[in-house]
Scaffold this active site. Structure first.
Site, PDB file in Angstrom:
ATOM      1  N   ASP A  99       1.028  -1.318  -0.296  1.00 12.01           N
ATOM      2  CA  ASP A  99       0.134  -0.316  -0.123  1.00 12.01           C
ATOM      3  C   ASP A  99       1.259   1.435   0.026  1.00 12.01           C
ATOM      4  O   ASP A  99       2.238   0.757   0.289  1.00 12.01           O
ATOM      5  CB  ASP A  99      -1.033  -0.172   1.844  1.00 12.01           C
ATOM      6  CG  ASP A  99      -2.173   1.369   1.564  1.00 12.01           C
ATOM      7  OD1 ASP A  99      -2.226   1.584   0.708  1.00 12.01           O
ATOM      8  OD2 ASP A  99      -1.092   2.056   3.020  1.00 12.01           O
ATOM      9  N   ASP A 149       0.007   5.006   0.994  1.00 12.62           N
ATOM     10  CA  ASP A 149      -0.184   6.522   1.919  1.00 12.62           C
ATOM     11  C   ASP A 149      -0.254   5.333   3.112  1.00 12.62           C
ATOM     12  O   ASP A 149      -1.315   4.863   3.513  1.00 12.62           O
ATOM     13  CB  ASP A 149      -1.136   7.188   1.810  1.00 12.62           C
ATOM     14  CG  ASP A 149      -1.127   7.956   0.494  1.00 12.62           C
ATOM     15  OD1 ASP A 149      -0.849   8.895   0.124  1.00 12.62           O
ATOM     16  OD2 ASP A 149      -1.689   7.284  -0.961  1.00 12.62           O
ATOM     17  N   ASP A 197      -1.643  -0.043   5.905  1.00 14.01           N
ATOM     18  CA  ASP A 197      -1.933  -0.094   6.815  1.00 14.01           C
ATOM     19  C   ASP A 197      -3.791   0.816   7.869  1.00 14.01           C
ATOM     20  O   ASP A 197      -4.278   1.054   8.949  1.00 14.01           O
ATOM     21  CB  ASP A 197      -0.992   2.066   6.983  1.00 14.01           C
ATOM     22  CG  ASP A 197      -2.113   2.554   6.120  1.00 14.01           C
ATOM     23  OD1 ASP A 197      -2.463   2.193   5.056  1.00 14.01           O
ATOM     24  OD2 ASP A 197      -2.132   4.184   6.581  1.00 14.01           O
TER      25      ASP A 197
HETATM   26  O1  LIG Z   1      -5.675   7.425  -1.026  1.00 15.19           O
HETATM   27  C1  LIG Z   1      -5.882   7.172  -0.204  1.00 15.19           C
HETATM   28  O2  LIG Z   1      -6.956   7.916   0.731  1.00 15.19           O
HETATM   29  C2  LIG Z   1      -5.231   6.348   0.379  1.00 15.19           C
HETATM   30  O3  LIG Z   1      -4.467   6.078  -0.441  1.00 15.19           O
HETATM   31  P1  LIG Z   1      -4.018   3.850  -0.306  1.00 15.19           P
HETATM   32  O4  LIG Z   1      -4.412   3.121  -0.550  1.00 15.19           O
HETATM   33  O5  LIG Z   1      -2.014   4.070  -0.159  1.00 15.19           O
HETATM   34  O6  LIG Z   1      -3.733   4.143   1.426  1.00 15.19           O
HETATM   35 MG   LIG Z   2      -3.052   3.168   3.334  1.00 10.11          MG
END
Ligand SMILES: O=C(O)COP(=O)(O)O
Ligand SMILES: [Mg+2]
Length: 253
Positions: A37, A39, A200
């Site tokens: 993942d 963020d 996360d």
């Molecule tokens: O863009 C988002 O809100 C979260 O992105 P992610 O899936 O990389 O955690």
């Molecule tokens: Mg994330």
């Protein structure tokens, strides 16, 4: 809830601890594909996401939010983040006309500030290197829009580690739907249990369970403001370095 390791439990004894406490799974897990993942797992993007959100709110003459509050708005992609920033609520819907005006303003500010404070979390660079050296096929799955994902992965030097990168708008459905994970498994021609997602948040855990993939969670991410220990995952690992120690390259059948 199925966490095997917490950040507190984690120490040098990690691996023997894993083996002695797990009967459902045997560690190290044999897998071929590692999906990561973005963020909150790979990159700490919260400050720049908050910067863009507050520049948007300022331009619209609306109250700004703290970085901590905006952190809890991250997870379900940009449209949801903008809705949450406008309403100050995780689930509320703003006036459609307001959203229509706000979204392009947000995108303009985030495009200009996508890599101001953003940096990898501790252990990410080392962990990704270890995973690559161990021969795992690497994929990135994020709910971030592709127009921000790709420049950010290039700017931070992670782009070329991944054989495939799926963003929130790459496919008809995104996490928590299993579609991106299923797509990756098909792309690499592996069974779901031969892949692990490192994430996360609830979006990662839900998507991985629905796809039948393994899932490890890091405790330092965002998880929409919730405690990572609430998640149904196979391990909570302090960083991608420890995560890399819990898997082994599965040999072809
Ligand atoms: O863009 C988002 O809100 C979260 O992105 P992610 O899936 O990389 O955690
Ligand atoms: Mg994330």
């Amino acid at each position: 809830m199925y966490p095997l390791f917490s950040a507190i439990d984690m120490n040098k004894e990690l691996f023997s601890y894993a083996k002695s406490t797990v009967d459902r799974l045997h560690f190290p897990l044999p897998v071929k594909v590692v999906m990561i993942d973005l963020d909150g797992t790979l990159l700490d993007t919260a400050e720049d996401l908050a910067l863009a959100a507050n520049l948007m709110l300022r331009e619209l003459g609306r109250p700004e939010h703290s970085v901590a509050t905006i952190k809890s708005y991250i997870g379900k992609g940009i449209q949801r983040l903008v809705k949450r920033a406008l309403t100050g609520d995780l689930n509320a819907e703003p006036e459609p006309q307001l959203l229509e005006v706000a979204l392009p303003i947000y995108k303009k500010h985030y495009a200009e500030n996508v890599h101001v404070h953003t940096k990898p979390f501790p252990g990410v660079k080392e962990g990704v290197e270890l995973l690559r050296k161990a021969g795992f096929r690497l994929a990135c799955i994020t709910n971030k829009s592709e127009s921000f994902t790709l420049p950010l992965l290039r700017a931070t030097g992670f782009h070329d580690y991944f054989e495939i990168i799926l963003s929130g708008d790459s496919l008809p459905k995104r996490k928590p739907d299993p579609m991106p994970l299923t797509h990756i498994c098909k792309y690499f021609n592996v069974q779901p249990h031969e892949a692990v997602l490192m994430g996360d948040s609830l979006n990662d855990a839900t998507a991985a369970r629905a796809a039948g993939c393994h899932v490890f969670c890091v405790p330092y991410g965002y998880n929409e403001g919730r405690d990572v220990r609430e998640l149904d995952c196979d391990a909570i690992v302090p960083s991608l370095v420890e995560a890399s120690q819990l898997i082994v390259k599965a040999t072809p059948q």
